[in-house]
Design an enzyme around this catalytic site. Structure first.
Site, PDB file in Angstrom:
ATOM      1  N   HIS A 107      -9.899  17.396  14.766  1.00 36.52           N
ATOM      2  CA  HIS A 107      -9.274  18.687  14.452  1.00 36.52           C
ATOM      3  C   HIS A 107      -9.415  19.023  12.976  1.00 36.52           C
ATOM      4  O   HIS A 107      -9.468  20.183  12.595  1.00 36.52           O
ATOM      5  CB  HIS A 107      -7.819  18.696  14.911  1.00 36.52           C
ATOM      6  CG  HIS A 107      -7.715  18.798  16.398  1.00 36.52           C
ATOM      7  ND1 HIS A 107      -7.570  17.705  17.200  1.00 36.52           N
ATOM      8  CD2 HIS A 107      -7.825  19.865  17.223  1.00 36.52           C
ATOM      9  CE1 HIS A 107      -7.564  18.094  18.463  1.00 36.52           C
ATOM     10  NE2 HIS A 107      -7.713  19.395  18.507  1.00 36.52           N
ATOM     11  N   GLU A 152     -11.009  20.539  30.341  1.00 31.41           N
ATOM     12  CA  GLU A 152     -11.396  19.636  29.250  1.00 31.41           C
ATOM     13  C   GLU A 152     -11.224  18.168  29.615  1.00 31.41           C
ATOM     14  O   GLU A 152     -11.508  17.293  28.816  1.00 31.41           O
ATOM     15  CB  GLU A 152     -10.645  19.988  27.960  1.00 31.41           C
ATOM     16  CG  GLU A 152      -9.146  20.070  28.075  1.00 31.41           C
ATOM     17  CD  GLU A 152      -8.476  20.434  26.754  1.00 31.41           C
ATOM     18  OE1 GLU A 152      -9.113  20.382  25.691  1.00 31.41           O
ATOM     19  OE2 GLU A 152      -7.271  20.752  26.799  1.00 31.41           O
ATOM     20  N   ASP A 204     -12.788  17.985  23.985  1.00 31.03           N
ATOM     21  CA  ASP A 204     -12.169  16.924  24.774  1.00 31.03           C
ATOM     22  C   ASP A 204     -13.020  16.554  25.977  1.00 31.03           C
ATOM     23  O   ASP A 204     -13.076  15.382  26.352  1.00 31.03           O
ATOM     24  CB  ASP A 204     -10.757  17.348  25.204  1.00 31.03           C
ATOM     25  CG  ASP A 204      -9.779  17.153  24.075  1.00 31.03           C
ATOM     26  OD1 ASP A 204      -9.797  16.065  23.469  1.00 31.03           O
ATOM     27  OD2 ASP A 204      -9.025  18.092  23.753  1.00 31.03           O
ATOM     28  N   CYS A 220     -14.379  27.344  24.773  1.00 33.36           N
ATOM     29  CA  CYS A 220     -13.724  27.469  23.471  1.00 33.36           C
ATOM     30  C   CYS A 220     -13.848  26.208  22.630  1.00 33.36           C
ATOM     31  O   CYS A 220     -13.269  26.105  21.569  1.00 33.36           O
ATOM     32  CB  CYS A 220     -12.261  27.875  23.631  1.00 33.36           C
ATOM     33  SG  CYS A 220     -11.306  26.675  24.543  1.00 33.36           S
TER      34      CYS A 220
HETATM   35  C1  PEP Z   1     -11.407  21.394  23.151  1.00 38.49           C
HETATM   36  O1  PEP Z   1     -10.932  20.304  23.467  1.00 38.49           O
HETATM   37  O2  PEP Z   1     -12.624  21.684  23.277  1.00 38.49           O
HETATM   38  C2  PEP Z   1     -10.541  22.444  22.573  1.00 38.49           C
HETATM   39  C3  PEP Z   1     -10.985  23.657  22.378  1.00 38.49           C
HETATM   40  O3  PEP Z   1      -9.271  22.112  22.221  1.00 38.49           O
HETATM   41  P1  PEP Z   1      -8.889  21.213  20.952  1.00 38.49           P
HETATM   42  O4  PEP Z   1     -10.113  21.079  20.100  1.00 38.49           O
HETATM   43  O5  PEP Z   1      -7.773  21.883  20.251  1.00 38.49           O
HETATM   44  O6  PEP Z   1      -8.487  19.917  21.584  1.00 38.49           O
HETATM   45 MG    MG Z   2      -8.838  20.083  23.652  1.00 33.50          MG
END
Ligand code: PEP
Ligand code: MG
Length: 579
Positions: free
Chosen positions: A193, A438, A462, A509
């Site tokens: 993140h 995910e 994920d 996303c």
């Molecule tokens: C993902 O897991 O691709 C996602 C968009 O969520 P995050 O990166 O916040 O886990």
């Molecule tokens: Mg995620």
């Protein structure tokens, strides 16, 4: 001149001075004092506590106006801890009774306190041990005369290149408010993140530059190449000139891309493609409107819960969501319910997985945590529902792994709707509810999820982590991170197919959606909604505008059918080179 290599996680070039964040625990000398010096030592300790108080008050008064209000509460907590007798008085007894030097007395007392906090049942109190240790270390550094003015992220960093062992997502939010030129960490993976936030910030960043904090000295001149993952320490004049030239070229390219901002996003053969933005905090909407995104495809609400000792209540959450919804003026805003846990923690939230944190990414995270602790979830559901009265709000559930979780969330939403209706509060009773795909289990069973959802959104970060069994924050295994792994591609294709069969939209996303190396392939697989960090949107748009969809579809089928990895990579490369 020294060149260090790491993983480039956010492209661009920065030239500036190093600011090394030293967060290691200071070394403490231990000695027994003669009796006649004890009162002087007590006095030395008191002066250090008073200096720490002055430092904190100074920081408190100089928090940048743009910083989140929560930062002030952290400093307040530190001031309170500093005033507590356990820190400000108890060490003086150790000096007087055991003849300890002040540093040793403070470390002994601090460690004892920390172990008391560690044993506490209440996760909120348990988390306070971090604050106790930070306060004790501050006083220690003063005693050791080694205190650096800003070892915390607290301002005066503008234009500098921050080097740290590691930065939590919460730290990175603070960097956002300090206009740093770039940042570098010793450890970390490309889809952590922290790395994602760097891309959102639009500043160059490198992770996994091993020992960077040891090789770089404060104030040293640095060049960061975020694309190639290179850090140049003390560069020669000629190298600086070359990089300045490259900075100009990048700026020119950006200006060219900016000219695409207002054009419609359609492929050459006329298929409209939706390009949306990922945001973390309401302030990110400025970047969203700058690139004229079609909406917000992922609002990571958990960031509102970070860098503060308490939890935002329903009204505060509602205000944050409405701010985004109003700014988007009718465009869709996809609010993801809390995804706390694993590498994203919040001081104020009781995270029960702390107790069994051997494998937090597989633990009580995201929707699992929310269903476990409805007192965390209910206010958020109500806040999202209330915000839905102000625009095109969609709610998205992270980390679904079985249908029962989805049904439990839908039941809770109904319950909250009934409560709001009874209280005469407005909300959209038809607010679309979607699920993130995910977890591999959800992708494999996406045909079972789809009929119960209004949309699906593939979270590749994920999905890749769990499919390939690689911890997204562990740089030792980041070489295995591969969005083109056939298993990953099959799961993506499967999910898109399941969405089409059920007649619901499928978006993506995860970071893959904003990476131009995969745009053509994803278009060819039938993806028509991409959500990404705002700084990635225009480069993706350029590719969409140049694409012939039917051609890409043919190539994507060949990619899915490829039996040999080299062949697969060649096919994708050929797609990208327009063959
Ligand atoms: C993902 O897991 O691709 C996602 C968009 O969520 P995050 O990166 O916040 O886990
Ligand atoms: Mg995620």
């Amino acid at each position: 001149m020294l060149t260090l290599h790491g993983t480039g996680v956010s492209s661009g070039i920065a030239i500036g001075k190093a600011y090394v964040l030293h967060r290691e625990r200071p070394e403490v000398p231990e000695y027994v004092l003669p009796k006649h010096l004890l009162e002087d030592e007590v006095q030395r300790f008191r002066v250090a506590v008073e200096s720490a108080r002055e430092q904190l008050t100074h920081i408190r008064e100089h928090i940048p106006r743009s910083a989140p209000a929560e930062i002030a509460s952290i400093i307040d907590t530190h001031l309170l801890i500093l005033q507590d007798k356990m820190i400000s008085e108890a060490p003086t007894e150790l000096i007087r009774n055991r003849q300890y030097n002040a540093e040793w007395a403070l470390r002994t007392q601090g460690d004892q306190l920390i172990s008391v906090f560690e044993q506490m049942e209440d996760p909120y109190l348990r988390n306070r041990k971090v604050d106790v240790s930070q306060v004790a270390d501050r006083v220690l550094r003063i005693l050791l005369a080694a205190e650096e003015e800003h070892e915390q992220i607290s301002g005066a960093l503008e234009g500098q290149i921050v080097i740290a062992n590691d930065l939590s997502p919460a730290d990175t939010v603070l960097l956002k408010h300090n206009k740093v030129a770039a940042f570098i960490t010793n450890v970390g993976g490309p889809i952590s993140h922290t790395a994602i936030l760097a891309r959102n910030l639009g500043i160059p960043a490198l992770v996994a530059v091993h020992n960077a904090t040891r090789y770089v000295r404060d104030g040293e001149e640095l060049i960061v190449d975020g694309k190639l993952g290179v850090l140049i320490v003390a560069p020669e004049k000629q190298v600086i000139t070359e990089y300045k030239q490259r900075q100009k070229e990048i700026a020119l390219l950006r200006r060219e891309l900016a000219m695409l901002t207002q054009s419609h996003t359609v492929t050459r053969d006329g298929t409209p493609i939706a390009l949306l933005a990922n945001i973390e905090l309401p302030d990110d909407i400025k970047a969203v409107s700058k690139v004229a995104a079609a909406g917000v495809g992922l609002y990571r609400t958990e960031f509102l819960f970070m860098n503060r000792p308490d939890l935002p209540d329903e009204d505060e959450q509602f205000r944050a969501y409405v701010k985004v919804v109003k700014a988007l003026a009718g465009k869709p805003v996809t609010i993801r319910t809390l995804d706390l846990g694993a590498d994203k923690s919040a001081d104020g939230a009781a995270l029960p997985h702390d107790k069994i944190s051997t494998n937090p990414a597989l633990g009580l995270r995201a929707v699992r945590l929310c269903l476990h602790d409805a007192s965390l979830f209910r206010p958020q559901l109500r806040a999202i529902l209330r915000a839905s009265a102000y625009g095109d709000v969609r709610m998205m559930i992270p980390m679904l792994s079985n249908l029962d979780e989805l049904f439990r969330v839908l039941d809770l939403v109904q319950e909250m709707e009934a409560e709001l209706a009874r209280a005469g509060q407005k909300f959209n009773p038809d607010m679309p509810i979607g699920g993130m795909i995910e977890v591999p289990a959800a992708a494999i069973a996406s045909d079972l999820f789809a009929p119960h959802l209004d949309f699906m959104s593939i979270g590749t970060n994920d999905l890749i982590q769990y499919t390939l069994a690689i911890d997204r924050v562990d740089d030792a295994v980041s070489y295995l991170y591969d969005p083109l792994h056939p298993s990953v591609l099959r799961l993506i294709a499967m999910t898109i197919r399941a969405g089409k069969a059920a007649g619901i939209p499928v978006a993506m996303c995860g970071e893959m959606a904003g990476d131009t190396r995969y745009t053509r392939l994803l278009l060819g697989l039938g993806l028509s909604e991409f959500s990404m960090h705002p700084s990635g949107l225009l480069p993706v748009k350029k590719i969409v505008l140049e694409s012939e969809l039917c051609e890409l579809e043919r190539h994507a089928e060949e990619v899915l059918a490829a039996r040999d990895l080299r062949e697969l990579h060649n096919l994708v490369e050929r797609m990208n080179n327009g063959h």
